[in-house]
Design an enzyme around this catalytic site. Structure first.
Site, PDB file in Angstrom:
ATOM      1  N   GLU A 112     -55.341 -18.168 -25.622  1.00 53.37           N
ATOM      2  CA  GLU A 112     -54.955 -19.257 -24.576  1.00 53.37           C
ATOM      3  C   GLU A 112     -54.297 -20.490 -25.271  1.00 53.37           C
ATOM      4  O   GLU A 112     -54.699 -21.515 -24.635  1.00 53.37           O
ATOM      5  CB  GLU A 112     -56.361 -19.685 -23.907  1.00 53.37           C
ATOM      6  CG  GLU A 112     -56.987 -18.324 -23.218  1.00 53.37           C
ATOM      7  CD  GLU A 112     -58.353 -18.552 -22.538  1.00 53.37           C
ATOM      8  OE1 GLU A 112     -59.035 -19.571 -22.709  1.00 53.37           O
ATOM      9  OE2 GLU A 112     -58.494 -17.811 -21.390  1.00 53.37           O
ATOM     10  N   ASP A 136     -64.142 -11.768 -19.490  1.00 52.95           N
ATOM     11  CA  ASP A 136     -64.632 -13.156 -19.730  1.00 52.95           C
ATOM     12  C   ASP A 136     -65.857 -13.484 -19.137  1.00 52.95           C
ATOM     13  O   ASP A 136     -65.578 -14.258 -17.917  1.00 52.95           O
ATOM     14  CB  ASP A 136     -63.189 -14.081 -19.488  1.00 52.95           C
ATOM     15  CG  ASP A 136     -63.494 -15.274 -19.806  1.00 52.95           C
ATOM     16  OD1 ASP A 136     -64.413 -15.503 -20.552  1.00 52.95           O
ATOM     17  OD2 ASP A 136     -62.943 -16.282 -19.398  1.00 52.95           O
ATOM     18  N   GLU A 175     -69.956 -20.709 -15.730  1.00 52.98           N
ATOM     19  CA  GLU A 175     -68.774 -20.856 -15.405  1.00 52.98           C
ATOM     20  C   GLU A 175     -68.236 -19.911 -14.070  1.00 52.98           C
ATOM     21  O   GLU A 175     -67.761 -20.089 -13.189  1.00 52.98           O
ATOM     22  CB  GLU A 175     -67.677 -20.614 -16.623  1.00 52.98           C
ATOM     23  CG  GLU A 175     -66.261 -20.630 -16.233  1.00 52.98           C
ATOM     24  CD  GLU A 175     -65.479 -20.287 -17.622  1.00 52.98           C
ATOM     25  OE1 GLU A 175     -65.822 -19.965 -18.555  1.00 52.98           O
ATOM     26  OE2 GLU A 175     -64.035 -20.320 -17.112  1.00 52.98           O
TER      27      GLU A 175
HETATM   28  C1  GCV Z   1     -63.154 -22.587 -24.178  1.00 57.66           C
HETATM   29  C2  GCV Z   1     -62.425 -18.614 -20.437  1.00 57.66           C
HETATM   30  C3  GCV Z   1     -62.719 -20.173 -20.151  1.00 57.66           C
HETATM   31  C4  GCV Z   1     -62.050 -21.237 -21.036  1.00 57.66           C
HETATM   32  C5  GCV Z   1     -62.708 -20.930 -22.348  1.00 57.66           C
HETATM   33  C6  GCV Z   1     -62.308 -19.556 -22.875  1.00 57.66           C
HETATM   34  C7  GCV Z   1     -62.725 -19.173 -24.046  1.00 57.66           C
HETATM   35  O1  GCV Z   1     -61.216 -18.395 -20.441  1.00 57.66           O
HETATM   36  O2  GCV Z   1     -62.094 -20.437 -18.904  1.00 57.66           O
HETATM   37  O3  GCV Z   1     -62.429 -22.622 -20.596  1.00 57.66           O
HETATM   38  O4  GCV Z   1     -62.131 -21.994 -23.471  1.00 57.66           O
HETATM   39  O5  GCV Z   1     -62.995 -18.785 -21.876  1.00 57.66           O
HETATM   40  O6  GCV Z   1     -63.818 -18.527 -24.251  1.00 57.66           O
HETATM   41  O7  GCV Z   1     -62.096 -19.559 -25.338  1.00 57.66           O
END
Ligand code: GCV
Length: 721
Positions: free
Chosen positions: A308, A382, A410
């Protein structure tokens, strides 16, 4: 007294009493209210009339403080401190070093290891005593907290015999807290770390945070976000972190930091962060030496690399081993650990996202240094409301793997929905990988038992913030609590954990405990029903991840689009991950692989995760897939309404403040469950073209209405809307 004066006095006394009774949730499960049951109250008082508790380390003093404060509050008693046992009712607390009486219990001491303890009723000098014994001060701290739990949950102390030691070594909270005090995916206010006031000001909350963690055995905290800032590794911030470490140390908690891979460039002035570059390697060694100067018991680094948008070794054509081992070398002289995350996926890789972490990490098995542990999310996508276990579990036989759970909600309703996550954690932990035949559970893998690993760990992405009640929703505290309990011992049941939590957090009244425990235990399945039933996943709104968004298909990265995951069309719905599709099933061991390969043998809860299934497919219930899906969505909403009914019967059984807060939050949950249900059912209907039974509650808007819903300024998004 004249009338106005009387009114003022009455008003003031109402105010005072409401202050006294106000329950803001700050005390978490460490409330230590007076024991209500008079028999227990008297028995407890008799059992701890005297106390032998020597030793003066900060940890022992903290344990003693906790114990004496709690006994004062629960039993209105200050045990007389004695040096020898001269009467019945003496509580003896100590290690072999601080107590000759404890030293006699050599078997129990041996069983306790570094962090365990025993709690026993025993006869010392002909007197009946209670013992809390351990090898280490930290063991004593854990023993004291468990002893207090016995009192808080109304257990008998007669013939008590408890031997406890953790099954997992690193039990760590991951805070996704940014240095500006925003919290990525945080729904309980701002970060609790007031960096600008550190190191000068120690917020008492840090101490209560440490107490709460110690009470459930959490022994590590990564205090900053895995989407990391290199600033946290600068001298100023290390000094700030050392002030936190000083608080945590007393409570047996090590501090860890995230390491931004490009830090040598950003704060070190180097031209590269290539892990094989001699200058870069030296920079990290020097940085590690500097950190340990400030924090002698620093736990180590966690790294999110090449995921990411985060920098990593692949930026320099190196691999995860090169990156992890470079940091491991720097930490090794100080006994530090690298937690290297396996949450990697790349939209440039033309393969199913669910397969990518396995594809990248499995070939690296056996190459990581012995102070590296690979941190793997519970599922391959995720933290979805439901995922099958990650195929890396059981597959990396020469590398210790650490579980990563998400405690913050989340994808499960933020801190607005009541969702008890222990059953979800347990579902993964109890999954059988069959790596070494039947019984090779995920829990055994992360306990290090499958292949006798020396490192073992479980991490939880924290749901803690600056809200008075710490976690936003009063019931979200239960998820922090359950995480700690399961990290200590994954075999504990969701039910037992909920029972303890409810008794300590609310009341001992069984007419409250029984229905509310049942409500908690079914709450996660309820959420799956109204969000992502039958193996659907990643169909939430984009950016903030709040509310439904199954129609989203226009994001730049295909693997961020819900349409990528559900693949609905006129023929059916679901992601074909069998041998005719992405073949992700091949990453599992047989017989799991074979089970997931076929529609008939795939557990219904994972059906659409692994298969693209016709809308008309006949389910085991005899219904079509379409009808089954609709029923799950409707059942989810009905269950939330039942939660509301159950909760309304709890009025008066607990304090009004928390009763009303939960009541209001449940009303929001009901509205949002309806929103999810209507949006998803209408959207999928646009493919199935099949009816919603006429007798079912009609969606109150059309699909366009739901598609056009836009929410602004949701928490946890770092400004992304
Ligand atoms: C910290 C998901 C979340 C991101 C997070 C990522 C991760 O994609 O939406 O906010 O980033 O996981 O675990 O690194």
């Amino acid at each position: 007294m004249n009338k106005p004066t009387a009114c003022i006095i009455l008003f003031l006394s109402m105010l005072t009493s409401s202050f006294v009774k106000a329950e803001d949730g700050y005390r978490l499960w460490l409330r230590y209210d007076k024991v209500q049951n008079s028999t227990l109250y008297n028995n407890y008082r008799q059992s701890v009339k005297q106390m032998q508790f020597n030793g003066s380390s900060p940890t022992l003093l903290a344990a003693k403080r906790e114990l004496t404060n709690a006994l004062q509050q629960m039993l209105n008693l200050q045990p007389a401190l004695v040096n020898s046992v001269t009467s019945n009712g003496t509580l003896i607390v100590g290690t072999p070093k601080t107590s000759a009486n404890v030293a006699k219990f050599s078997n129990d001491i041996a069983a306790a290891g570094d962090e365990g303890y025993f709690i026993k009723s025993a006869n010392i000098n002909g007197k009946s005593c209670l013992m809390i014994g351990a090898n280490t001060d930290k063991g004593i701290l854990y023993g004291v907290f468990n002893f207090l739990k016995l009192l808080q949950t109304g257990q008998s102390l007669q013939s008590v015999a408890i031997n406890e030691s953790p099954k997992i070594k690193m039990r760590v909270l991951n805070h996704w807290d940014n240095l500006d005090r925003t919290v990525e995916r945080g729904y309980a206010g701002s970060s609790i770390w007031k960096w600008h006031k550190l190191p000068g000001y120690i917020d008492p909350r840090y101490i209560d945070y440490a107490r709460a963690n110690a009470s459930i055995g959490i022994n590590g905290a990564v205090v900053n976000n895995v989407n990391a800032s290199a600033i946290s590794l600068t001298k100023d911030y290390l000094i700030k972190a050392s002030a936190l470490a000083n608080v945590f140390r007393t409570y047996g908690i090590k501090i860890y930091l995230t390491a931004r891979f490009s830090a040598p460039i950003e704060i070190g002035g180097l031209k590269t962060a290539d892990p094989l570059d001699a200058g870069v390697r030296q920079w990290w060694k020097d940085k590690a030496d500097e950190i340990y100067k400030y924090i002698p018991d620093f736990g180590g680094f966690i790294v999110k690399a090449n995921s990411e948008g985060q920098p990593g070794p692949q930026t320099y054509n190196r691999n995860h081993v090169d990156g992890a081992n470079m940091l491991a070398d720097a930490l090794k002289p100080h006994n530090g650990i690298v937690m290297w995350r396996a949450f990697v996926y790349d939209d440039k890789v033309p393969d199913d996202r669910a397969k990518q972490a396995y594809n990248e990490f499995k070939p690296l098995d056996g190459q990581f240094s012995d102070n590296v542990i690979v941190q793997v999310k519970n599922g391959a996508i995720d933290f979805q409301p439901r995922e099958p276990f990650h195929p890396l579990f059981g597959a990396m036989r020469k590398t210790p793997l650490m579980m990563e759970f998400q405690i913050t909600q989340e994808y499960l309703g933020f801190s607005t929905h009541l969702v008890y996550l222990a059953p979800m954690f347990k579902e993964t932990l109890e999954s059988d990988t069959y790596a070494k035949g039947k019984g090779s559970t995920v829990a055994k893998d992360i306990e290090g038992q499958l292949d006798k690993q020396t490192l073992s760990g479980m991490a939880g992405v924290a749901n803690i913030g600056s809200d008075v009640n710490w976690t936003g929703h009063p019931f979200a505290q239960a998820n922090w609590y359950a995480f700690g309990r399961l990290a200590w011992n994954p075999a504990q049941s969701s039910e037992a954990i909920a029972d303890d939590w409810l008794r300590m957090t609310f009341t001992q009244d069984n007419s409250f405990i029984k229905p509310v425990k049942a409500l908690m235990l079914s709450s996660r399945e309820t959420t799956v029903d109204y969000m992502t039933p039958l193996g659907l996943h990643h169909i939430m709104g984009t950016g903030a991840h709040y509310g439904p968004g199954p129609w989203v298909g226009n994001l730049a990265r295909p693997d961020w689009n819900p349409t990528y995951y559900h693949k609905a069309d006129s023929a059916g719905v679901g992601f074909d991950r069998t041998s005719t599709g992405s073949n992700a099933v091949a990453q599992y061991f047989p017989p799991v692989r074979d089970e997931f390969e076929h529609i008939e043998t795939t557990p219904e809860k994972y059906l659409l995760w692994f298969h693209h299934v016709s809308w008309k497919h006949t389910m085991p219930s005899g219904k079509t897939l379409w009808q089954e899906m609709v029923d799950h969505y409707y059942r989810g909403v009905d269950s939330v309404r039942n939660m509301q009914k159950t909760w309304s019967l709890m009025q008066g059984k607990i304090d009004d403040a928390r009763y009303n807060e939960v009541k209001q939050l449940l009303a929001i949950q009901e509205q949002e469950a309806v929103w999810w249900r209507n949006a998803c059912v209408l959207y999928f209907q646009s493919f199935s073209k099949m009816p919603i039974p006429a007798s079912y509650e009609k969606p109150d808007h059309d699909l366009n209405y739901y598609r056009n819903q836009k929410l602004y300024f949701l928490p946890g998004t770092n400004g992304v809307q």
